[in-house]
Design an enzyme around this catalytic site. Structure first.
Site, PDB file in Angstrom:
ATOM      1  N   HIS A  77     -19.417 -64.292  -6.123  1.00 22.50           N
ATOM      2  CA  HIS A  77     -19.535 -64.641  -4.768  1.00 22.50           C
ATOM      3  C   HIS A  77     -18.294 -63.884  -4.227  1.00 22.50           C
ATOM      4  O   HIS A  77     -17.380 -63.949  -4.626  1.00 22.50           O
ATOM      5  CB  HIS A  77     -19.513 -66.323  -4.881  1.00 22.50           C
ATOM      6  CG  HIS A  77     -19.976 -66.465  -3.331  1.00 22.50           C
ATOM      7  ND1 HIS A  77     -19.010 -66.722  -1.983  1.00 22.50           N
ATOM      8  CD2 HIS A  77     -21.071 -67.193  -2.912  1.00 22.50           C
ATOM      9  CE1 HIS A  77     -19.743 -67.185  -1.339  1.00 22.50           C
ATOM     10  NE2 HIS A  77     -20.990 -67.417  -1.496  1.00 22.50           N
ATOM     11  N   ASP A 100     -25.201 -73.109   1.419  1.00 21.93           N
ATOM     12  CA  ASP A 100     -25.658 -74.018   2.677  1.00 21.93           C
ATOM     13  C   ASP A 100     -24.829 -73.572   3.788  1.00 21.93           C
ATOM     14  O   ASP A 100     -24.034 -72.608   3.894  1.00 21.93           O
ATOM     15  CB  ASP A 100     -25.554 -75.475   2.380  1.00 21.93           C
ATOM     16  CG  ASP A 100     -23.836 -75.696   2.208  1.00 21.93           C
ATOM     17  OD1 ASP A 100     -23.163 -74.963   1.840  1.00 21.93           O
ATOM     18  OD2 ASP A 100     -23.569 -77.129   2.487  1.00 21.93           O
ATOM     19  N   TYR A 135     -22.366 -72.928   7.118  1.00 20.08           N
ATOM     20  CA  TYR A 135     -21.106 -73.103   7.541  1.00 20.08           C
ATOM     21  C   TYR A 135     -20.738 -74.603   8.284  1.00 20.08           C
ATOM     22  O   TYR A 135     -21.959 -74.920   9.047  1.00 20.08           O
ATOM     23  CB  TYR A 135     -20.520 -72.232   8.541  1.00 20.08           C
ATOM     24  CG  TYR A 135     -20.172 -70.854   7.890  1.00 20.08           C
ATOM     25  CD1 TYR A 135     -19.548 -70.791   6.870  1.00 20.08           C
ATOM     26  CD2 TYR A 135     -21.118 -69.745   8.620  1.00 20.08           C
ATOM     27  CE1 TYR A 135     -19.430 -69.432   6.178  1.00 20.08           C
ATOM     28  CE2 TYR A 135     -20.795 -68.238   8.056  1.00 20.08           C
ATOM     29  CZ  TYR A 135     -20.087 -68.231   6.904  1.00 20.08           C
ATOM     30  OH  TYR A 135     -19.830 -67.180   6.378  1.00 20.08           O
ATOM     31  N   PHE A 168     -23.829 -66.419   6.049  1.00 20.51           N
ATOM     32  CA  PHE A 168     -22.872 -65.702   5.951  1.00 20.51           C
ATOM     33  C   PHE A 168     -22.548 -65.377   7.317  1.00 20.51           C
ATOM     34  O   PHE A 168     -21.526 -65.116   7.611  1.00 20.51           O
ATOM     35  CB  PHE A 168     -22.780 -64.431   5.019  1.00 20.51           C
ATOM     36  CG  PHE A 168     -22.916 -64.708   3.605  1.00 20.51           C
ATOM     37  CD1 PHE A 168     -21.584 -65.311   2.921  1.00 20.51           C
ATOM     38  CD2 PHE A 168     -23.837 -64.552   2.812  1.00 20.51           C
ATOM     39  CE1 PHE A 168     -21.908 -65.659   1.997  1.00 20.51           C
ATOM     40  CE2 PHE A 168     -24.038 -64.913   1.660  1.00 20.51           C
ATOM     41  CZ  PHE A 168     -22.859 -65.559   0.915  1.00 20.51           C
TER      42      PHE A 168
END
Length: 225
Positions: A186, A64, A66, A77
């Site tokens: 991740h 989701d 930031y 990202f």
């Protein structure tokens, strides 16, 4: 929310008519009226705006947006040029440096990737300020799953980069043998050392694209003054 246009709009048109999407739209509109929500409403669908369906060569799935002030702008990202680079993206840059020799830039703005055909898609497209995952379960997942299904059905090679368990849960949708699925932990500081570092997903992506006669991605994000 500015409407999605072009081939994405045509491919996702059935979703806009479904009851869940009407409820999602109403919920998100109410949230923007009553709370601080990221990203800016005009940026929610930037992943689709910046990377038209027929240009997608690579898909990177995030979770989701930031949730800090001024960070999110609709690409997973990525942060706006003037914003401090978040820890996960710092680690992505470290792997890029090790893998393909990119220098580590002074900003985290990934529009250059999106314009080359890298779809930077979060599975949830909005979030309350300072509350990670606060819009999980309101309907975004069904919508972005539909987008993943559309991509999986494309009869051309696409590389799907799945970082972490939530992204890897989407692997079952990607059955077309034309596509390449690359999985790793991740890039967050909590998990990057468990196999994200050294995964070489960027060079492997370009090798696959070139083997199918496609232009490789120029992964270098340039410094900004």
């Amino acid at each position: 929310m500015p409407p999605i246009s072009g081939a994405w709009a045509r491919a996702l048109a059935p979703e806009f008519k479904k009851p869940y999407y009407k409820k999602l739209f109403q919920t998100v509109a109410q949230e923007y009226q009553t709370r601080q929500i990221f990203p800016n409403g005009d940026d929610i669908f930037n992943a689709f705006h910046f990377t038209p369906l027929d240009q997608v060569k690579v898909v990177i799935l995030g979770q989701d947006p930031y949730h800090g002030e001024g960070q999110a702008h609709g690409l997973c990202f990525s942060v706006k040029p003037e914003v401090e680079i978040p820890p996960s993206l710092v680690n992505i840059y470290k792997e890029l440096e090790e893998d393909v020799g990119c220098y580590i830039p002074n900003n985290g703005y990934l529009e250059k990737w999106a314009r080359q055909g890298v779809l930077l898609l979060n599975t949830v497209l909005t979030v309350r300020a300072h509350q990670a995952n606060s819009h999980r379960g309101i309907g975004w997942e069904e919508f972005t799953d539909a987008a993943i299904h559309v991509l999986a059905q494309q009869e051309r090679p696409i590389v799907f980069i799945l970082w972490g368990k939530p992204a890897q849960a989407k692997e079952s949708m990607i059955t077309n043998p034309l596509h390449l699925v690359l999985k790793s932990p991740h890039p967050s500081p909590l998990s990057a050392y468990r196999g994200f570092f050294g995964s070489r997903v960027f060079s492997r992506t370009n090798t696959y694209l070139e083997s199918h006669g496609l232009e490789p991605i120029d992964w270098q994000i340039e410094n900004r003054q």
